[in-house]
Design a protein around this motif. Structure first.
Motif, PDB file in Angstrom:
ATOM      1  N   SER A 181       0.839  -1.196   0.000  1.00 55.78           N
ATOM      2  CA  SER A 181       0.000   0.000   0.000  1.00 55.78           C
ATOM      3  C   SER A 181       0.877   1.251   0.000  1.00 55.78           C
ATOM      4  O   SER A 181       2.063   1.204   0.339  1.00 55.78           O
ATOM      5  N   ASN A 200      -5.096   0.937  -4.172  1.00 57.04           N
ATOM      6  CA  ASN A 200      -4.428   1.051  -2.871  1.00 57.04           C
ATOM      7  C   ASN A 200      -4.908  -0.050  -1.934  1.00 57.04           C
ATOM      8  O   ASN A 200      -4.168  -0.995  -1.687  1.00 57.04           O
ATOM      9  N   VAL A 201      -6.119   0.052  -1.396  1.00 52.53           N
ATOM     10  CA  VAL A 201      -6.691  -1.077  -0.646  1.00 52.53           C
ATOM     11  C   VAL A 201      -8.178  -1.193  -0.977  1.00 52.53           C
ATOM     12  O   VAL A 201      -8.831  -0.199  -1.303  1.00 52.53           O
ATOM     13  N   SER A 237      -7.213  -3.084  -5.143  1.00 49.94           N
ATOM     14  CA  SER A 237      -6.089  -2.838  -4.242  1.00 49.94           C
ATOM     15  C   SER A 237      -4.770  -2.876  -4.993  1.00 49.94           C
ATOM     16  O   SER A 237      -4.714  -3.176  -6.188  1.00 49.94           O
TER      17      SER A 237
END
Length: 271
Positions: A181, A200-201, A237
């Motif tokens: 991340s 990212n997540v 993600s």
């Protein structure tokens, strides 16, 4: 898909701002909307205006069908960023977010999104915010999440139909494969001031899992029928390819799962 009537009138926006205790962003800031911050430790929020949009698609993945009209009849506020380790740490230090800090996978904590938290764990943080502020904090519904992510756009990503380079954090979003991340304020915000809505997540939502939109609400309410042991995730993600980052993409996971690829952002109801 089409968007209509999504802008608040000036008088309505001023009313929301006055009721919510909003401080306008600095003129040098890249963000376009005023924000809410209920306390020093609270997440920064962006006001999302009401409107109507087409949720899902008929031409892509089966989980996104059928495309259907959703009416967001009331403004709401949503986290500008994914909840960070720093923010979770304050809740933890006050004894409201469990007895052990989530595992950072040795990437570092700080301004990275908090990870390795279950869907149920998010409720600890949200309850803490409610008690601290007297405001109603919760997870976004799936409809609210897609609406806020699209920010009036009709394309696969808020910036267009191609993922491009260095616009998000995913497996094929840059010249090198991402293996972790990134800070929650990485990359540019969408037109409504939200960062990392693509990649990212993954982000937990309130909704129970259903494999299609058959019978889905036509409002901002979460869907609470179906398989409620599985909860809907949005965003994609760092681990996944760009097709999983599209505005309409849906995924699920068991509400008890902890993962280095799952976090969340908050919603705060407005008066």
């Amino acid at each position: 898909m089409h968007i209509r009537n999504f802008a608040l009138s000036m008088s309505m926006l001023l009313l929301v701002i006055s009721l919510a205790g909003v401080a306008c962003a600095d003129s040098a800031s890249p963000r376009r909307f005023a924000g809410i911050k209920d306390c020093d430790a609270c997440p920064e929020l962006s006001i999302i205006p009401p409107g109507t949009f087409t949720m899902g698609t008929d031409s892509r993945h089966k989980y996104e069908r059928p495309a259907h009209t959703v009416v967001i009849d009331k403004a709401f506020a949503i986290g500008v960023f994914e909840v960070s380790f720093d923010e979770w740490q304050i809740c933890f230090d006050e004894g409201a977010c469990g007895t052990e800090m989530p595992n950072d996978h040795k990437w570092g904590m700080g301004n990275r999104p908090v990870i390795n938290i279950t869907w149920h764990d998010t409720k600890l943080y949200l309850n803490w915010l409610r008690k601290k502020t007297g405001r109603t904090y919760r997870l976004p519904s799936e409809a609210e999440w897609e609406y806020a992510t699209r920010a009036g756009t009709q394309t696969e990503f808020w910036w267009g139909d191609d993922i491009g380079l260095e616009k998000a954090n995913c497996r094929n979003c840059g010249p090198e494969i991402s293996h972790q991340s990134l800070p929650v304020d990485s990359f540019a915000p969408n037109p409504w001031g939200l960062y990392n809505v693509h990649g990212n997540v993954w982000e937990w939502t309130e909704d129970c899992w259903n494999p299609t939109y058959d019978g889905a609400p036509s409002t901002a309410k979460p869907r609470i029928d179906g398989d409620c042991q599985q909860r809907v995730m949005r965003s994609g993600s760092w681990y996944y390819f760009s097709k999983n980052l599209r505005s309409a993409w849906r995924a699920k996971n068991n509400a008890m799962v902890k993962s280095y690829g799952i976090g969340f952002r908050v919603v705060r109801e407005l008066p």
